[in-house]
Scaffold this active site. Structure first.
Site, PDB file in Angstrom:
ATOM      1  N   GLU A  24      35.927  42.664  38.142  1.00  0.00           N
ATOM      2  CA  GLU A  24      35.631  41.575  38.835  1.00  0.00           C
ATOM      3  C   GLU A  24      34.052  41.824  39.696  1.00  0.00           C
ATOM      4  O   GLU A  24      33.628  43.137  39.760  1.00  0.00           O
ATOM      5  CB  GLU A  24      36.670  41.511  40.100  1.00  0.00           C
ATOM      6  CG  GLU A  24      37.931  41.102  39.642  1.00  0.00           C
ATOM      7  CD  GLU A  24      38.182  39.692  39.080  1.00  0.00           C
ATOM      8  OE1 GLU A  24      37.433  38.924  39.307  1.00  0.00           O
ATOM      9  OE2 GLU A  24      39.303  39.549  38.154  1.00  0.00           O
ATOM     10  N   THR A  45      42.810  32.016  32.948  1.00  0.00           N
ATOM     11  CA  THR A  45      42.926  32.578  31.599  1.00  0.00           C
ATOM     12  C   THR A  45      44.269  32.764  31.204  1.00  0.00           C
ATOM     13  O   THR A  45      44.559  32.338  30.040  1.00  0.00           O
ATOM     14  CB  THR A  45      42.245  34.289  32.010  1.00  0.00           C
ATOM     15  OG1 THR A  45      41.167  34.083  32.259  1.00  0.00           O
ATOM     16  CG2 THR A  45      42.592  34.803  30.471  1.00  0.00           C
ATOM     17  N   VAL A  46      45.156  33.005  32.127  1.00  0.00           N
ATOM     18  CA  VAL A  46      46.591  33.323  31.895  1.00  0.00           C
ATOM     19  C   VAL A  46      47.257  31.753  31.644  1.00  0.00           C
ATOM     20  O   VAL A  46      47.938  31.616  30.431  1.00  0.00           O
ATOM     21  CB  VAL A  46      47.364  33.985  32.827  1.00  0.00           C
ATOM     22  CG1 VAL A  46      48.860  34.240  32.224  1.00  0.00           C
ATOM     23  CG2 VAL A  46      46.894  35.492  32.804  1.00  0.00           C
ATOM     24  N   LYS A  74      51.556  47.230  40.696  1.00  0.00           N
ATOM     25  CA  LYS A  74      52.448  47.373  39.534  1.00  0.00           C
ATOM     26  C   LYS A  74      53.519  48.492  39.463  1.00  0.00           C
ATOM     27  O   LYS A  74      54.720  48.170  38.925  1.00  0.00           O
ATOM     28  CB  LYS A  74      51.602  47.528  38.139  1.00  0.00           C
ATOM     29  CG  LYS A  74      50.777  46.159  37.968  1.00  0.00           C
ATOM     30  CD  LYS A  74      49.470  46.330  37.020  1.00  0.00           C
ATOM     31  CE  LYS A  74      48.768  45.204  36.839  1.00  0.00           C
ATOM     32  NZ  LYS A  74      47.372  45.488  35.972  1.00  0.00           N
ATOM     33  N   LYS A  98      51.643  40.334  40.314  1.00  0.00           N
ATOM     34  CA  LYS A  98      52.013  41.751  40.730  1.00  0.00           C
ATOM     35  C   LYS A  98      51.881  41.864  42.195  1.00  0.00           C
ATOM     36  O   LYS A  98      52.755  42.649  43.075  1.00  0.00           O
ATOM     37  CB  LYS A  98      51.253  42.694  40.123  1.00  0.00           C
ATOM     38  CG  LYS A  98      49.717  42.567  40.290  1.00  0.00           C
ATOM     39  CD  LYS A  98      48.739  42.272  38.870  1.00  0.00           C
ATOM     40  CE  LYS A  98      47.436  41.785  39.300  1.00  0.00           C
ATOM     41  NZ  LYS A  98      46.761  41.771  38.148  1.00  0.00           N
ATOM     42  N   ASP A 157      45.586  47.716  42.406  1.00  0.00           N
ATOM     43  CA  ASP A 157      46.521  46.703  41.243  1.00  0.00           C
ATOM     44  C   ASP A 157      47.381  47.571  40.713  1.00  0.00           C
ATOM     45  O   ASP A 157      48.675  47.283  40.435  1.00  0.00           O
ATOM     46  CB  ASP A 157      45.412  46.238  40.176  1.00  0.00           C
ATOM     47  CG  ASP A 157      46.019  45.631  38.967  1.00  0.00           C
ATOM     48  OD1 ASP A 157      46.216  44.623  39.188  1.00  0.00           O
ATOM     49  OD2 ASP A 157      45.915  46.389  37.912  1.00  0.00           O
TER      50      ASP A 157
END
Ligand code: HSE
Length: 381
Positions: free
Chosen positions: A183, A14-15, A198, A98, A194
């Site tokens: 997910e 995606t990125v 960060k 991250k 996550d």
């Protein structure tokens, strides 16, 4: 026309796809190699030159022509070794990883410094929201001592849906998975890993002291019930998964991720669905909140491409690129353990509707044992 700056991409998910498409708009940049996991996968990218695709990422980091490597695969391995190899081979790095930064940032930044290379990572924290660059540049004159942030879109989506529809955590999770937000294995998001990754890096940069991930308290959203949402609303709050970092006057850091009651008067209470937001408090600026898309193809590509362009603008002009953007925080922050902090609590208790119940609850809450056992679940914002 000057020689184009040569870029290698690791990852075309995606990125990576968003970065590839966005970089097509810049004629001073050429993507010369892209590493993918599966060469046969069909991709929604126009005019993709199949000849530059490889399934061996070491072909990217060992390519002598490549000046900047964008690592967009996530996870610690092989990303860690690929980045170190690329730096050893004289390349600057842009990454959205991250987890890698939270776990191995210190080693990687020191390694880059030794090799006079930079690692930029705007996309790793809050996707498309500009945070790292502003903190290191225009906010550099501030002493930032507090961060309150919504750094995970999946959990914010789930909590918003639970709030709006009164649905259970499990029902909303299934819906979020169907929509592709969560997910199949949602643990990294819903248990707060996550957001913890960060806030570890964000607090390190904002406080100018290295925060160790193992000292960051973490708790997810799986124990929140629709009744908690209802009660919070009635009391004038919203329940949000907040990544929080505070520095006390002695310079001790309290960094944590857990559900908190956010007063409706605060901006973060109104950040809904997959949107991220970060409130920074510092002197002299006061309090500022930045909000926007924390994930997704183009928002994340915006940050990756911004980092690439920052490096491109310096290449061939100086031997010491982007001193402001280097990360040499060797002072380790002294951390306050969660058990040493004082918090306000929201307690939800199911009890029989009979005489004496309230008194018994009061007695139980006042016992020394109960006070020791109280955890900061739903701690007040
Ligand atoms: N899983 C992350 C989120 C993606 O839901 O915010 C962006 O880091």
């Amino acid at each position: 026309m000057k020689n184009k700056i040569k870029i290698g991409l690791i990852g075309l998910g995606t990125v990576g796809s968003g970065v590839y498409k966005t970089l097509q708009n810049f004629d001073n940049i050429e993507i010369v190699k892209i590493a993918v996991h599966n060469k046969k996968k069909k991709r929604n990218i126009e005019n993709l030159d199949e000849n530059i695709i490889t399934d061996n990422a070491y072909e990217v980091v060992n390519d002598p022509d490549i000046q900047i490597v964008a690592e967009l695969i996530g996870g610690t391995e092989p990303a860690f070794d690929l980045i170190k190899t690329a730096i050893k081979n004289g390349k600057h790095i842009v990454t959205a990883n991250k987890e890698l930064l939270a776990k191995h940032g210190e080693e990687l930044f020191n390694f880059a410094q030794e090799h006079n290379k930079v690692i930029l990572y705007e996309a790793a924290i809050a996707g498309g929201i500009p945070l790292i660059m502003p903190i290191k540049t225009i906010l550099a004159g501030n002493k930032i001592n507090k961060i309150k942030a919504i750094l995970n879109g999946t959990t914010n989506y789930i909590l918003t849906k639970m709030d709006v529809l009164g649905e259970s955590y499990n029902d909303v999770l299934v819906e979020a998975q169907d929509l592709g937000y969560a997910e199949t294995n949602p643990t990294g998001d819903v248990e707060g890993f996550d957001a913890a990754y960060k806030i570890t890096t964000l607090a390190t940069i904002a406080f100018g002291k290295r925060i160790k991930l193992e000292n960051v308290y973490r708790e997810g959203i799986t124990k929140i019930h629709p009744e908690d949402m209802k009660a919070a609303n009635e009391m004038g709050y919203k329940i949000k998964l907040i990544a929080s970092a505070e520095l006390d006057e002695e310079g001790n850091a309290d960094v944590r991720v857990h559900p908190m009651l956010v007063p409706k008067s605060k901006t973060l209470a109104h950040i809904d669905y997959v949107t991220n937001a970060v409130t920074l408090s510092g002197h002299p600026v006061g309090e500022i909140t930045l909000s926007g898309p924390g994930a997704g193809e183009f928002p994340t590509a915006s940050s990756v491409v911004g980092d690439i362009l920052a490096i491109v603008s310096e290449i061939d002009k100086t031997d010491y690129i982007l001193p402001m953007m280097r990360c040499n925080h060797n002072e380790i922050a002294k951390m306050i353990d969660i058990s040493e902090t004082k918090n306000k609590y929201y307690l939800s208790i199911k009890a029989k509707n009979k005489m004496g119940v309230i008194g018994k609850i009061g007695t139980a809450c006042c016992s020394k044992r109960a006070q020791r056992r109280l955890c900061p679940n739903n701690g007040n914002y």
